[in-house]
Motif scaffolding. Structure first.
Motif, PDB file in Angstrom:
ATOM      1  N   GLY A  86     -21.861   9.655 -11.032  1.00 45.25           N
ATOM      2  CA  GLY A  86     -22.420  10.402  -9.924  1.00 45.25           C
ATOM      3  C   GLY A  86     -21.410  11.189  -9.124  1.00 45.25           C
ATOM      4  N   SER A  87     -20.472  11.868  -9.803  1.00 49.80           N
ATOM      5  CA  SER A  87     -19.467  12.622  -9.056  1.00 49.80           C
ATOM      6  C   SER A  87     -18.950  13.796  -9.871  1.00 49.80           C
ATOM      7  N   ALA A  88     -18.336  14.745  -9.162  1.00 45.37           N
ATOM      8  CA  ALA A  88     -17.501  15.783  -9.757  1.00 45.37           C
ATOM      9  C   ALA A  88     -16.082  15.534  -9.267  1.00 45.37           C
ATOM     10  N   THR A  89     -15.103  15.870 -10.109  1.00 47.77           N
ATOM     11  CA  THR A  89     -13.721  15.512  -9.793  1.00 47.77           C
ATOM     12  C   THR A  89     -12.816  16.750  -9.846  1.00 47.77           C
ATOM     13  N   PRO A  90     -12.748  17.516  -8.758  1.00 48.80           N
ATOM     14  CA  PRO A  90     -11.876  18.695  -8.739  1.00 48.80           C
ATOM     15  C   PRO A  90     -10.403  18.331  -8.564  1.00 48.80           C
ATOM     16  N   SER A  91      -9.539  19.129  -9.221  1.00 52.24           N
ATOM     17  CA  SER A  91      -8.099  19.050  -8.975  1.00 52.24           C
ATOM     18  C   SER A  91      -7.786  19.907  -7.758  1.00 52.24           C
ATOM     19  N   PHE A  92      -6.909  19.430  -6.911  1.00 52.03           N
ATOM     20  CA  PHE A  92      -6.660  20.189  -5.687  1.00 52.03           C
ATOM     21  C   PHE A  92      -5.226  20.670  -5.602  1.00 52.03           C
ATOM     22  N   SER A  93      -5.029  21.585  -4.698  1.00 52.51           N
ATOM     23  CA  SER A  93      -3.769  22.301  -4.559  1.00 52.51           C
ATOM     24  C   SER A  93      -2.717  21.468  -3.840  1.00 52.51           C
ATOM     25  N   THR A  94      -1.495  21.988  -3.845  1.00 48.21           N
ATOM     26  CA  THR A  94      -0.432  21.381  -3.061  1.00 48.21           C
ATOM     27  C   THR A  94      -0.520  21.872  -1.611  1.00 48.21           C
ATOM     28  N   PRO A  95      -0.105  21.062  -0.655  1.00 49.12           N
ATOM     29  CA  PRO A  95      -0.155  21.464   0.755  1.00 49.12           C
ATOM     30  C   PRO A  95       0.979  22.423   1.091  1.00 49.12           C
ATOM     31  N   ARG A  96       1.074  22.772   2.379  1.00 50.79           N
ATOM     32  CA  ARG A  96       2.167  23.629   2.849  1.00 50.79           C
ATOM     33  C   ARG A  96       3.511  23.024   2.438  1.00 50.79           C
ATOM     34  N   TRP A  97       4.419  23.912   2.004  1.00 47.61           N
ATOM     35  CA  TRP A  97       5.676  23.420   1.432  1.00 47.61           C
ATOM     36  C   TRP A  97       6.846  24.257   1.944  1.00 47.61           C
TER      37      TRP A  97
END
Length: 787
Positions: free
Chosen positions: A767-778
């Motif tokens: 019951g889910s979708a699993t997106p890959s997410f970006s890196t934060p401010r660097w």
């Protein structure tokens, strides 16, 4: 086409390369000793026009001067952000080492920041599978044995493994990106485009650099190179890169995700006994020890019966109703999956994972490029051997419960050989050659879980690939300003696969699942296909800074054989065969350069018509490919300008609309769908200004990228629609008067934007979708010295 390594690959690699090295090298020594005149300027024209990937980066390579002097090396223009390739009748982006460094582009995943219509993404904070998208064309099957429709070359050698594409870029001379079908000028045939990474080569003078940087999450990066002459005819260059840093995703139950440990090195020897012959051998390797990776930003979903049964983000009521109706039971309020799992404070950059994943990879290989020049032609041999070992595991469900975990491993190698001959006579310029590629790999894909009960499934499989091709292309100057191009390629692809299933549950439970064949179930076979590629075109140069072109090309991609994460019970070889894809590309464009390259403008448009388009979807928990009809159209605009001294500006934009016809929805209805990873609009821009001062120069630079919304699958489920985003970066620093020293401060993702780079729908599993997410401010700072 049955080819074994001992009987075929060894002959290609040893006979072709050794004969070049011994026979031509000896001939070149004789020519040098006799002070024979070097090849004339006609060779330069042929090599430049017909091999743009090696010649049109900034300046046409110059031939040897009379009297036996060494040929002048290909150099990259110092003009910042200059879009080169003005003589190439295709949509191209060529980027110099200087621009890569100034914009702090250190990884292949960042190349989308500089090239219109190009997007590169990765899964799970690791380079386990790098997805390159050019004009909406991509390979979304993350299995290690699948080749991409967009080829990647490192120093002329094709990289077939999707798990070897991602990683650090260092000591490069330039990057070249070409859009559209490739193959009539050599290399691997493809329908999407190509990315070429060209290393800095050994020189006859001592040179090199050293740089070090420190940034967010205690990230250290060191990079250095040194090269020069060993003897009067032998030169060498050694370069290396290391990166170490802590994870940027805090795990409340264990090691933080996204830490980095990466080590790469390259050693090159260039032997140039005369102006007629040179041989370059390139030894290269990379190592990533165990790093913590593989976590996702989980989104609760449900199957919407009012919208063709598509997976859709769920509110609390929809989610509870779906989970109960699907037999999972009623999850606690705020659960991420139907089994449970809660969002910790600070989510998604804070997670709770009881089963942290990992990534480990070893890459090593050698490429030998031998070139012999005569007065009328240039003969080149590119021989390559490359190997990869990789292990990856992820916490797919992204929660403190070990509901679903995916793992994969690969132990694979490839060998390739290319021979090409280029020449020029009167109005004719021509190229002809042959190409061979062998891939041999052992792979494993599996899933396991411990909640609510322990279970596991695995697929062990072996694949062999053999492909051979002959190709030719010619340019004919009809008039002083009008040139016709005709090219063709004939390719034979042969693939063999053998899979073995493993299922830890009882045979009855394994057979009852949609993708869990009982232990010992075998599946395999072979497939051979023959196909052709072609290209015809006209280019017109009415005045020196203007070129108008039009081309019609046919591109092909061979058969694909699926190796599903878990084999479906009763599946046959026919079920895993995906037919070869072919594409007709109708393209036109105009390239202009004014005021001594102070203003360059390129505009291109295309229309793609596919037959047997190889589309992707995830079927419950196993990747699936299928054939469909499709079309797309769009275009790119690139502009670079230097309006005043010390000010540089560039902007690139792409528009496209891609449709896959009659895709089966979950409820069986056929509907047209948007191509996956094909945003309608993409924009990238850059601005740089330098201020001369008494102690050198100060500079400030910024760049911005916009990516429109797009879907992560050919089945356009609402849960797989990734929102548009804007990514902004900036840098400032100082260069010394002699430009040997520089100090730079960078910030990436200034606005701390959170965006998705990929997404996978596992609604049917938990019951889910699993997106890959970006890196934060660097943030980072760097010091560099060149000599």
């Amino acid at each position: 086409m049955d080819m074994d390594y001992a009987g075929t690959t060894r002959r290609w690699l040893c006979v072709s390369t050794s004969s070049l090295l011994i026979a031509w090298g000896a001939d070149s020594r004789t020519a040098h000793a006799n002070n024979a005149p070097a090849h004339n300027s006609r060779t330069r024209s042929a090599h430049g026009d017909l091999r743009p990937r090696a010649a049109h980066t900034a300046a046409t390579p110059k031939t040897a001067t009379p009297g036996g002097a060494a040929p002048e090396k290909l150099s990259v223009s110092v003009a910042r952000m200059r879009h080169n390739g003005q003589d190439v009748a295709a949509s191209t982006t060529y980027v110099s080492q200087q621009e890569l460094r100034e914009r702090n582009i250190t990884n292949t995943a960042e190349l989308g920041r500089i090239a219109p219509g190009v997007m590169i993404s990765q899964m799970g904070q690791a380079s386990t599978s790098t997805i390159i998208t050019i004009r909406g064309i991509a390979n979304l099957d993350f299995s290690d044995h699948q080749e991409s429709p967009n080829t990647v070359y490192s120093d002329g050698a094709y990289i077939s493994f999707p798990g070897a594409i991602g990683g650090a870029m260092f000591d490069l001379d330039r990057v070249e990106i070409e859009r559209g079908p490739q193959g009539t000028t050599g290399g691997r045939n493809t329908t999407g485009g190509s990315v070429r990474l060209i290393s800095a080569k050994p020189t006859d003078k001592l040179s090199g650099y050293a740089q070090a940087s420190y940034g967010s999450y205690s990230t250290f990066r060191e990079e250095a190179a040194v090269g020069g002459p060993l003897t009067s005819t032998l030169m060498a260059r050694l370069s290396f890169q290391t990166t170490r840093g802590n994870g940027y995703i805090h795990n409340t139950l264990g090691g933080d995700f996204g830490n980095v440990r990466e080590y790469n090195a390259r050693l090159q020897f260039l032997w140039r006994p005369s102006s007629h012959f040179e041989d370059l051998i390139n030894f290269h390797g990379g190592y990533v020890p165990n790093v913590t990776a593989g976590i996702y930003a989980v989104t609760p979903t449900y199957l919407d019966s009012s919208n063709y049964g598509l997976s859709t983000p769920a509110n609390n009521q929809q989610f509870a109703s779906f989970c109960a109706g699907a037999g999972f039971g009623s999850p606690a309020a705020g659960s991420l999956t139907c089994y449970g799992g809660q969002r910790p404070k600070g989510y998604p950059y804070t997670v709770s994972s009881s089963t942290p994943g990992f990534f480990q990879r070893q890459l090593y290989g050698a490429t030998n490029t031998a070139t012999w020049r005569s007065g009328h032609f240039v003969l080149t041999s590119i021989s390559d051997v490359f190997a990869m070992r990789k292990r990856y595991q992820e916490d797919t469900d992204g929660t403190e419960l070990s509901i679903l975990n995916y793992n994969t491993s690969a132990n694979t190698w490839q060998a390739s050989q290319e021979l090409n001959l280029t020449g020029h006579e009167g109005r004719w310029s021509w190229l002809a050659g042959m190409y061979y590629l062998h891939i041999n790999g052992d792979y494993r894909q599996g899933m396991f879980g411990g909640y609510p009960a322990a279970w596991s499934t695995d697929t062990f499989y072996h694949q062999n690939v053999n492909t051979g091709a002959v190709f030719a292309q010619t340019d004919y100057k009809i008039t002083r300003t009008l040139t016709a191009t005709v090219g063709a390629r004939f390719t034979v692809d042969s693939k063999l696969i053998h899979s073995l299933a493993y299922c830890s549950m009882t045979p009855a439970l394994c057979a009852a699942g949609p993708h869990s064949a009982p232990t010992g179930y075998q599946l395999g076979g072979s497939f051979t296909n023959e196909d052709w590629s072609g290209k015809v075109g006209l280019s017109w140069k009415p005045i020196r800074p203007v070129m108008v072109y039009g081309t019609i090309s046919r591109g092909t991609r061979g058969v694909l054989l699926e190796a599903q994460t878990a084999i479906a019970p009763g599946a046959t070889f026919r079920n895993i065969v995906v037919k070869p894809e072919d594409l007709w590309d109708f393209e036109t464009g105009i390239k202009t350069s004014w005021f001594h390259h102070k203003l360059d403008v390129d505009v291109g448009a295309f229309y793609y018509d596919y037959h047997n388009y190889q589309a992707y979807r995830l079927d419950v928990l196993s990747e699936a490919l299928f054939n469909a009809s499709a079309y797309s159209y769009g275009g790119e605009l690139s502009l670079t300008a230097h309006p005043i001294r010390n000010l540089s500006f560039s902007v690139g934009t792409s528009m496209m609309h891609g449709i896959v016809k009659n895709v089966s929805m979950p409820d069986g209805v056929l509907r047209d769908q948007n191509m996956a990873f094909a945003p309608h609009w993409m924009v990238n821009s850059s601005l740089r200004y330098e201020i001369p001062v008494s102690f050198g120069s100060l500079f400030v630079q910024g760049d911005m990228s916009f990516v429109d919304s797009r879907y992560a699958s050919t089945v356009n489920s609402p849960s797989l629609q990734m929102p548009s985003y804007v990514l902004a970066n900036a840098s400032t620093g100082w260069n010394s008067l002699n430009r040997r020293w520089s100090v730079t401060f960078y910030v990436k993702n200034i606005a701390n934007a959170f965006y998705y780079t990929d997404n996978v729908d596992i609604t049917g599993a938990d019951g889910s979708a699993t997106p890959s997410f970006s890196t934060p401010r660097w943030f980072s700072g760097q010091i560099r010295y060149e000599f």
